[in-house]
Motif scaffolding. Structure first.
Motif, PDB file in Angstrom:
ATOM      1  N   PRO A   1       0.673  -0.918  -0.057  1.00  0.00           N
ATOM      2  CA  PRO A   1       0.292  -0.431  -0.204  1.00  0.00           C
ATOM      3  C   PRO A   1       1.016   1.465  -0.090  1.00  0.00           C
ATOM      4  O   PRO A   1       0.469   1.905  -0.671  1.00  0.00           O
ATOM      5  N   ASP A   2       1.922   1.071   0.851  1.00  0.00           N
ATOM      6  CA  ASP A   2       2.413   1.753   0.817  1.00  0.00           C
ATOM      7  C   ASP A   2       3.165   2.928  -0.858  1.00  0.00           C
ATOM      8  O   ASP A   2       3.785   4.073  -1.049  1.00  0.00           O
ATOM      9  N   MET A   3       4.010   1.766  -1.279  1.00  0.00           N
ATOM     10  CA  MET A   3       4.659   1.410  -2.558  1.00  0.00           C
ATOM     11  C   MET A   3       3.525   2.358  -3.639  1.00  0.00           C
ATOM     12  O   MET A   3       3.751   2.986  -4.108  1.00  0.00           O
ATOM     13  N   ILE A   4       2.321   1.882  -3.218  1.00  0.00           N
ATOM     14  CA  ILE A   4       1.522   2.655  -4.137  1.00  0.00           C
ATOM     15  C   ILE A   4       1.249   4.382  -4.957  1.00  0.00           C
ATOM     16  O   ILE A   4       1.564   4.606  -5.184  1.00  0.00           O
ATOM     17  N   LYS A   5       1.140   4.382  -2.558  1.00  0.00           N
ATOM     18  CA  LYS A   5       1.162   6.053  -2.229  1.00  0.00           C
ATOM     19  C   LYS A   5       1.937   6.417  -2.592  1.00  0.00           C
ATOM     20  O   LYS A   5       2.194   7.829  -3.697  1.00  0.00           O
ATOM     21  N   LEU A   6       3.314   6.680  -3.055  1.00  0.00           N
ATOM     22  CA  LEU A   6       4.327   6.753  -3.161  1.00  0.00           C
ATOM     23  C   LEU A   6       4.147   6.824  -4.578  1.00  0.00           C
ATOM     24  O   LEU A   6       4.889   8.196  -5.130  1.00  0.00           O
ATOM     25  N   VAL A   7       3.934   5.730  -5.583  1.00  0.00           N
ATOM     26  CA  VAL A   7       4.193   5.854  -6.884  1.00  0.00           C
ATOM     27  C   VAL A   7       3.142   6.869  -7.258  1.00  0.00           C
ATOM     28  O   VAL A   7       3.348   8.365  -8.207  1.00  0.00           O
ATOM     29  N   GLU A   8       1.742   7.003  -6.426  1.00  0.00           N
ATOM     30  CA  GLU A   8       1.124   7.981  -7.547  1.00  0.00           C
ATOM     31  C   GLU A   8       1.126   9.351  -6.519  1.00  0.00           C
ATOM     32  O   GLU A   8       1.101  10.409  -7.330  1.00  0.00           O
ATOM     33  N   PHE A   9       1.911   9.460  -5.631  1.00  0.00           N
ATOM     34  CA  PHE A   9       2.251  11.021  -5.307  1.00  0.00           C
ATOM     35  C   PHE A   9       3.238  11.348  -6.601  1.00  0.00           C
ATOM     36  O   PHE A   9       3.256  12.339  -6.623  1.00  0.00           O
ATOM     37  N   ILE A  10       4.628  10.743  -7.081  1.00  0.00           N
ATOM     38  CA  ILE A  10       5.215  10.748  -7.873  1.00  0.00           C
ATOM     39  C   ILE A  10       5.000  11.380  -8.544  1.00  0.00           C
ATOM     40  O   ILE A  10       5.179  12.374  -9.453  1.00  0.00           O
ATOM     41  N   ASN A  11       3.661  10.814  -9.365  1.00  0.00           N
ATOM     42  CA  ASN A  11       2.874  11.194 -11.018  1.00  0.00           C
ATOM     43  C   ASN A  11       2.669  12.204 -10.606  1.00  0.00           C
ATOM     44  O   ASN A  11       2.004  12.593 -11.815  1.00  0.00           O
ATOM     45  N   LYS A  12       2.141  12.585  -9.580  1.00  0.00           N
ATOM     46  CA  LYS A  12       1.291  14.142  -9.338  1.00  0.00           C
ATOM     47  C   LYS A  12       2.343  15.424 -10.305  1.00  0.00           C
ATOM     48  O   LYS A  12       3.053  15.125  -9.813  1.00  0.00           O
TER      49      LYS A  12
END
Length: 225
Positions: free
Chosen positions: A214-225
């Motif tokens: 879940p934290d990996m997903i959250k991090l990649v979504e943050f990077i993609n913003k």
């Protein structure tokens, strides 16, 4: 984009599975996902455990631009194949590059994809966790076949070969280039080309653990913003 339709029909001797006497109702597709599949070879020995990470049950699937009337599937993580069943026979669906197979009950989507990692080229299924034109996140699920042990006396029995789940591998993709998910802030900052201090602030405030999905997903979504 050409609409892909499924045809439900009665197949005879020169049909999909070349069966001379059986009459089967089979869903097929023009792109070949379910057509001319390979029959799954049955193991000639007893193997303990299961090669299916989601269980042995065949599940309903949804595939974009496909009819809802499709064969139920299950993912074999040892063979890296999508399997379906007709009668008592088991078949592998054909791999179609870019095809995304959604299992609603599992809340998982598998993508059939050709990818390179660790100097090896693979053609198989990855779980799609983040889908983005910038950075996408995938998970590779894998089962290994481990050798059993032979008894060296007459009092104990031989142990069968068995399936053992390998550690999930998380891959980040950009422009079809795949890399292992970074281990820490320093690696992530360099890999994603983002400011290290900004990333450190995000990781700290969100208590990001680089080993938790879940934290990996959250991090990649943050990077993609």
């Amino acid at each position: 984009m050409k609409k892909i339709l499924f045809i439900t029909g009665v197949l005879l001797a020169q049909s999909l599975f070349s069966q001379e006497t059986d009459i089967l109702n089979v869903v097929t597709t023009p792109d070949g996902f379910y057509s001319k599949p390979g029959r799954v070879r049955k193991e000639d020995r007893k193997i303990d455990g299961s090669p299916y990470v989601n269980g042995d049950k065949f599940e309903k699937v949804m595939i974009k631009d496909y009819s809802k009337n499709v064969q139920d599937l299950r993912y074999n993580a040892y063979r890296d194949e999508m399997e379906f069943e007709i009668g008592n026979e088991l078949y592998n669906a054909n791999k179609t590059e870019g095809l995304k197979v959604n299992f609603p009950s599992l809340k998982k989507t598998y993508e059939s994809i050709n990818y390179s990692y660790d100097s090896k080229t693979n053609s198989g299924y990855l779980v799609l966790l983040v889908d983005s034109p910038k950075f996408s996140l995938y998970k590779r699920e894998k089962m290994e076949l481990m050798a059993g042990t032979r008894s060296n006396n007459g009092f104990t029995k031989d142990a069968n070969d068995y399936y053992e789940r390998d550690k999930d591998l998380y891959l980040v993709a950009k422009n079809k280039k795949f890399s292992k998910f970074p281990k820490n802030v320093s690696e992530a900052s360099e890999f994603f080309s983002v400011d290290k201090k900004e990333l450190e602030t995000f990781v700290k405030s969100n208590k990001i653990n680089f080993n938790k999905e879940p934290d990996m997903i959250k991090l990649v979504e943050f990077i993609n913003k």
